[in-house]
Design a protein around this motif. Structure first.
Motif, PDB file in Angstrom:
ATOM      1  N   ALA A 190       0.865  -1.183   0.000  1.00 16.51           N
ATOM      2  CA  ALA A 190       0.000   0.000   0.000  1.00 16.51           C
ATOM      3  C   ALA A 190       0.896   1.226   0.000  1.00 16.51           C
ATOM      4  O   ALA A 190       1.922   1.252   0.679  1.00 16.51           O
ATOM      5  CB  ALA A 190      -0.905  -0.004   1.224  1.00 16.51           C
ATOM      6  N   LYS A 191       0.508   2.236  -0.785  1.00 16.64           N
ATOM      7  CA  LYS A 191       1.310   3.455  -0.854  1.00 16.64           C
ATOM      8  C   LYS A 191       0.448   4.669  -0.500  1.00 16.64           C
ATOM      9  O   LYS A 191      -0.756   4.698  -0.782  1.00 16.64           O
ATOM     10  CB  LYS A 191       1.930   3.622  -2.237  1.00 16.64           C
ATOM     11  N   THR A 192       1.085   5.643   0.129  1.00 11.59           N
ATOM     12  CA  THR A 192       0.380   6.855   0.554  1.00 11.59           C
ATOM     13  C   THR A 192       0.166   7.770  -0.643  1.00 11.59           C
ATOM     14  O   THR A 192       1.106   8.093  -1.371  1.00 11.59           O
ATOM     15  CB  THR A 192       1.197   7.587   1.632  1.00 11.59           C
TER      16      THR A 192
ATOM     17  N   VAL B  11       1.442   3.581   9.540  1.00  9.49           N
ATOM     18  CA  VAL B  11       0.906   4.755   8.843  1.00  9.49           C
ATOM     19  C   VAL B  11       1.402   6.043   9.482  1.00  9.49           C
ATOM     20  O   VAL B  11       1.815   6.978   8.803  1.00  9.49           O
ATOM     21  CB  VAL B  11      -0.636   4.708   8.821  1.00  9.49           C
TER      22      VAL B  11
ATOM     23  N   THR C 119      -4.891   9.960   6.408  1.00 12.08           N
ATOM     24  CA  THR C 119      -3.970   9.457   5.391  1.00 12.08           C
ATOM     25  C   THR C 119      -4.738   8.666   4.347  1.00 12.08           C
ATOM     26  O   THR C 119      -5.514   7.766   4.688  1.00 12.08           O
ATOM     27  CB  THR C 119      -2.895   8.556   6.033  1.00 12.08           C
TER      28      THR C 119
ATOM     29  N   LEU D 188      -4.536   6.048   1.336  1.00 14.48           N
ATOM     30  CA  LEU D 188      -3.647   4.998   0.852  1.00 14.48           C
ATOM     31  C   LEU D 188      -4.253   4.314  -0.366  1.00 14.48           C
ATOM     32  O   LEU D 188      -5.487   4.176  -0.456  1.00 14.48           O
ATOM     33  CB  LEU D 188      -3.409   3.946   1.945  1.00 14.48           C
ATOM     34  N   GLU D 189      -3.393   3.873  -1.267  1.00 15.30           N
ATOM     35  CA  GLU D 189      -3.818   3.086  -2.425  1.00 15.30           C
ATOM     36  C   GLU D 189      -3.347   1.650  -2.222  1.00 15.30           C
ATOM     37  O   GLU D 189      -2.159   1.393  -2.015  1.00 15.30           O
ATOM     38  CB  GLU D 189      -3.242   3.642  -3.723  1.00 15.30           C
TER      39      GLU D 189
END
Length: 589
Positions: A149-151, A450, A477, A479-480
């Motif tokens: 997962a990326k921010t 996170v 936040t 996230l993807e």
């Protein structure tokens, strides 16, 4: 008739005639150079002449002529007939058809096309052009890639005094906006300067909120109306409920009256499935569940007191902290309480006592999250204390699956809307856990730190790709999730069904076994009480008991001492033998 008018002019009126002739040049004036004129000029040295080697270009915009297409259809009922034949007249069509069928050209054409058609039909029967080959050997790319997962963005509380992001709600159309409710849930810790505002953010612009919501009390929860994306409902810290229409500004359109509102903070509001799209219900730790209509906010349309004894006593009511409503089961809903119990209710029951159907107990603290599985509504997820548990409606004694006990408290959780075996949890140490039960059951598939502060709220977008987490200091936040965690895997529904059914069956067997053991113990205790006879003479006095205990103690001590002596003798004899052997070897040398 042709009209002609002739103009005439004398030759003398044209002027003198020009006569040209060749002759040498003649000098009329000769001007000599004057040196004194040089003082009026300055020599330019050096002389720069710029030149541009590149070709000079000019830019022009050209808009080609727009070509508009239009789709038209023709309903072909009857055609191909000559003009002298009326298709509506049966006799004429039959007569013309017989005439054409006798034509040699028609017979030859049909025979030629018939052989081609026969070949195509045989080919279709022999080969299925839509058949999928090597279906079992295909390996999806998403299964090979590691879960991650990326921010994408971070939205921070714009106020100086930071508040907790207690509630999140995605915009129902396109999910380009995120509504965040901010409040401080620490009792009597709120300062006078603390802002009451909550915000709607554009997910592509983290610098400034798109809209500010201004309630009279801080918002604990916030929900978009799934039928009307302009309408939001919010539960306040003081127990009131307000609703906004974004087209009408930042102030609430209407609020519930204090007399008929909750007495504690409203921890959850959910929109109901109705024709008007204006009904919703709310839950609070005051023990009430209230139903409302935004067209009449002066008082609730219905009320339920969460008294487990079913007497409707508010003093014994359980404090509600989470709610669950599944649109496919419009009469049922579930409530998570502060006491760690889940209360299953039926809204359409005739009496208030019948509205509380049953309770599920298994947690040691408040149930912060409660949600049914979107694919299997009979199974639901609860998040409380240090674990997340999966339950089956059929078993009330215990959950069918649960996570390990974490070192920190869990604060929120939810199912994936696209994968039946994946769910998410947040922890107080700022960690987001992603669980894939088909891949691993003892540990999370992905653990992501996170932020440093505690995560408080969690909300997934409907497509399961984007996830928003709210923290204690008001940081949200975005996230993807990696494609593998938000794409339905092959046979996942069947595997998840088999897993839940297997665990449910196992718990049923264990529950029956425990019930049988409890009955046996009860019968034994009753039998023992009947057969028990008290004989004072045979009972040992306290002095006899002390004496016997002392005797046993000294016997054990004496036994241990003798044992130690024997071990010392054995070790001594062994050392002597080794010494004798070494002396004999020295003598031989």
């Amino acid at each position: 008739m042709e009209i002609v008018y002739v103009y005439t002019k004398k030759r003398s009126e044209f002027g003198r005639q020009c006569n040209f002739s060749d002759r040498p040049a003649e000098l009329h004036v000769d001007i000599l150079p004057d040196p004194s004129q040089m003082d009026n000029y300055i020599e330019r040295n050096p002389c720069d002449n710029p030149t541009q080697c590149a070709q000079e270009m000019s830019e022009h915009e050209v808009n080609t002529e727009r070509f508009q297409t239009e789709t038209r259809g023709i309903n072909h009922v009857e055609g191909g007939w000559p003009k002298d034949v009326n298709p509506q007249e049966m006799e004429q069509t039959i007569r013309y058809r017989k005439k054409v069928e006798k034509d040699e050209n028609y017979i030859n054409t049909v025979l030629q096309l018939g052989s081609l058609m026969e070949h195509c039909i045989k080919q279709n029967n022999a080969i299925d052009i839509y058949q999928q080959y090597f279906e079992e050997e295909e390996v999806s790319e998403s299964a090979e890639e590691q879960p991650s997962a990326k921010t994408i963005n971070v939205f921070r509380d714009p106020n100086e005094i930071k508040r907790t992001a207690t509630g999140l709600s995605w915009h129902p159309d396109g999910a380009k906006k995120l509504a965040v409710a901010y409040s401080s849930l620490e009792f009597q810790r709120a300062t006078k300067d603390m802002s009451f505002d909550s915000y709607i953010w554009d997910i592509e612009n983290p610098d400034k909120p798109e809209m500010t919501l201004k309630p009279v009390s801080p918002l604990v929860c916030l929900e978009y109306n799934p039928k009307d994306s302009h309408v939001l409902i919010g539960g306040c810290y003081n127990g009131q409920i307000a609703y906004w229409d974004t087209r009408k500004g930042s102030q609430p359109v209407e609020m519930s009256t204090i007399e008929h509102s909750h007495r504690d903070p409203v921890y959850k509001v959910i929109w109901l499935q109705s024709k008007t799209g204006t009904d919703y219900f709310s839950a609070s730790t005051d023990g009430n569940v209230l139903w409302w209509d935004i067209r009449k906010m002066s008082e609730p349309t219905e009320r339920l007191i969460l008294d487990p004894s079913k007497k409707g006593n508010l003093d014994n009511a359980l404090g509600a902290i989470s709610l669950e409503f599944e649109t496919t089961m419009p009469t049922k809903f579930m409530v998570g309480t502060e006491q760690g119990q889940v209360v299953s209710c039926n809204r359409k029951a005739k009496t208030p006592a019948e509205k509380i159907v049953c309770t599920y107990s298994g947690h040691h603290g408040p149930i912060y999250a409660l949600q049914r599985n979107p694919f299997f509504p009979k199974n639901f997820l609860t998040v409380a204390d240090w674990t997340a548990r999966i339950w089956s409606e059929e078993i009330k004694e215990s959950s069918i699956m649960w996570t390990k006990y974490h070192m920190t408290y869990l604060t929120d959780g939810c199912w994936s809307p696209v994968r039946p075996a994946v769910f998410f949890t947040t922890r107080m140490d700022g960690t987001l856990d992603v669980w894939d039960l088909l891949f691993k059951q003892n540990d999370p598939t992905l653990s992501l730190k996170v932020c440093d502060e505690s995560l408080y709220s969690l909300r997934l977008q409907d497509n399961g790709r984007f996830l928003a987490c709210g923290s204690q200091l008001g940081t949200t936040t975005l996230l993807e999730i990696s494609p593998g965690l938000c794409t339905l895997q092959r046979n996942e529904k069947a595997l998840a069904t088999a897993m839940f059914e297997r665990e449910t069956k196992r718990e049923k067997i264990l529950e029956a076994r425990h019930r049988e053991m409890r009955l046996k113990e009860r019968s034994r205790s009753e039998q023992g009480k009947e057969e028990e006879t008290k004989d004072v003479d045979t009972e040992e006095s306290s002095e006899d008991l002390v004496a016997r205990a002392e005797k046993e103690f000294f016997e054990v001590v004496e036994f241990e001492l003798k044992k130690r002596e024997r071990e010392e003798e054995k070790s001594q004899s062994k050392a002597d033998k080794e010494k004798e052997i070494s002396e004999e070897k020295e003598a031989e040398d």
